[in-house]
Enzyme design. Structure first.
Site, PDB file in Angstrom:
ATOM      1  N   LYS A 157      -5.095  -3.092  -1.972  1.00 31.52           N
ATOM      2  CA  LYS A 157      -5.601  -2.818  -1.195  1.00 31.52           C
ATOM      3  C   LYS A 157      -7.007  -3.019  -1.356  1.00 31.52           C
ATOM      4  O   LYS A 157      -7.668  -1.803  -2.426  1.00 31.52           O
ATOM      5  CB  LYS A 157      -5.048  -0.361  -1.494  1.00 31.52           C
TER       6      LYS A 157
HETATM    7  N1  PMP Z   1      -1.166  -0.927   5.928  1.00 34.24           N
HETATM    8  C1  PMP Z   1      -2.566  -0.825   5.627  1.00 34.24           C
HETATM    9  C2  PMP Z   1      -2.796  -2.246   6.095  1.00 34.24           C
HETATM   10  C3  PMP Z   1      -2.937   0.313   5.016  1.00 34.24           C
HETATM   11  O1  PMP Z   1      -4.374   0.017   5.056  1.00 34.24           O
HETATM   12  C4  PMP Z   1      -1.892   1.446   5.370  1.00 34.24           C
HETATM   13  C5  PMP Z   1      -2.760   2.379   4.924  1.00 34.24           C
HETATM   14  N2  PMP Z   1      -2.719   2.925   3.203  1.00 34.24           N
HETATM   15  C6  PMP Z   1      -0.554   1.483   5.360  1.00 34.24           C
HETATM   16  C7  PMP Z   1      -0.277  -0.109   4.970  1.00 34.24           C
HETATM   17  C8  PMP Z   1       0.214   2.410   5.073  1.00 34.24           C
HETATM   18  O2  PMP Z   1      -0.200   2.881   3.578  1.00 34.24           O
HETATM   19  P1  PMP Z   1       0.294   3.917   3.169  1.00 34.24           P
HETATM   20  O3  PMP Z   1       0.981   4.491   3.692  1.00 34.24           O
HETATM   21  O4  PMP Z   1       0.431   4.121   1.864  1.00 34.24           O
HETATM   22  O5  PMP Z   1      -0.689   5.241   2.857  1.00 34.24           O
END
Ligand code: PMP
Length: 304
Positions: A157
């Site tokens: 991320k």
């Molecule tokens: N995809 C992207 C591109 C994101 O930014 C997020 C948010 N973190 C998610 C999926 C969902 O991830 P999570 O459920 O871990 O927040």
């Protein structure tokens, strides 16, 4: 954004306005930073708890490892920092944003700098609106493609990678939709600008596999577990955009977006145009779980 009292910065709590950085900070120029979004909720017994805190912090350190960034804190230390931060701000719930970024000193593209870590918290309601949570949102397939697995690091991320998400999201919102859906470089559905995506077809729940260029969402994983526990068949398999158009149900998941139904894609109504029964069941259970009302998912919570 609503200001709160303190931000955790490099090991100590500082006042919100004192959490500043130099304009020549390396990470600011080239996007070399990694981050997380974590929610803490007020639980049914009147306490507060983080949802899947350790998984988020592990993903943060994994993202940094992928980028060869050395974060000078362990998961345990960061967990302690998050707990301390929430307590010191006196907030019963909030959105927590840990950020580890390449610092100030050297500015070449390949320059190595110290990694700084900041953690902030503030109140943040429904990301795609209360109305969206209840009735579903309208989404648009983006003209921007999700990154190829050899162009960016999809398991990480990374701050800089979010320009792709911003382009897609702004295109969609400027066109009057609430969110963008990005396809991968082969044309299969990948994810939203900040959410994973699920369809329901004939009672089967389907989501793109982790070999697609999608973030390994923690909400995605929680939803897969909830579905399996309900005995709902689950398929982690690629699908095309027209498969979405004829799906019975469609929803997006993310820490910020939680479980948000999608009622329309590219002006095609999805199913009945209202959140479907499987979406609603999963959404209900998810909300119960984050608020401590599901004993079987109690180990997802870190109480404050
Ligand atoms: N995809 C992207 C591109 C994101 O930014 C997020 C948010 N973190 C998610 C999926 C969902 O991830 P999570 O459920 O871990 O927040």
């Amino acid at each position: 954004m609503e200001k709160t009292r303190n931000i955790w910065l490099d090991g100590s709590l500082v006042a919100w306005d004192a959490a500043q950085t130099h304009v020549l900070t390396h990470g600011l120029h080239y996007g070399l930073g990694v981050f997380e979004g974590i929610r803490a909720y007020k639980t049914e017994d009147g306490r507060s708890a983080f949802f899947r805190l350790r998984e988020h912090l592990q993903r943060l350190l994994g993202s940094a490892h992928i980028l060869l960034m050395e974060v000078p804190y362990t998961v345990d230390a960061l967990e302690k920092a998050c707990l301390e931060l929430l307590r010191s701000n006196g907030l019963p719930e909030g959105y927590v944003r840990p950020l580890a970024y390449s610092g100030y000193g050297n500015l070449g593209v390949g320059a190595i700098n110290d990694t700084h870590v900041a953690i902030a918290v503030w109140p943040w309601g429904a990301y795609l609106s209360e109305d969206g949570l209840a009735k579903g949102i309208r989404a648009k397939v983006s003209s921007f493609t999700r990154t190829h697995v050899n162009v960016n690091m999809v398991r990480a991320k990374v701050t800089g990678q979010y320009v792709n998400s911003i382009l897609a999201n702004r295109e969609a919102t400027l066109a009057g939709y609430q969110e963008a859906i990005l396809l991968d470089t082969e044309g299969y559905v990948a994810e939203g600008s900040g959410e994973n995506i699920f369809i329901v077809q004939g009672g089967v729940l389907q989501t793109p596999p982790l070999s697609s260029p999608v973030l390994a969402g923690i909400t995605r994983e929680s939803v897969l577990r909830i579905a399996k526990d309900f005995g709902i068949p689950v398929l982690e398999q690629k699908f095309t955009r027209d498969t979405m158009y004829i799906a019975d149900e469609l929803f997006m998941t993310g820490t910020a977006a939680e479980v948000t139904p999608v009622r329309e894609v590219d002006n095609r109504r999805i199913g009945t145009g209202k959140p479907g029964p499987i979406t609603q069941r999963i959404q209900d259970t998810y909300f119960k779980a984050v608020h401590g009302g599901e004993p079987r998912y109690r180990d997802w919570l870190t109480y404050i």
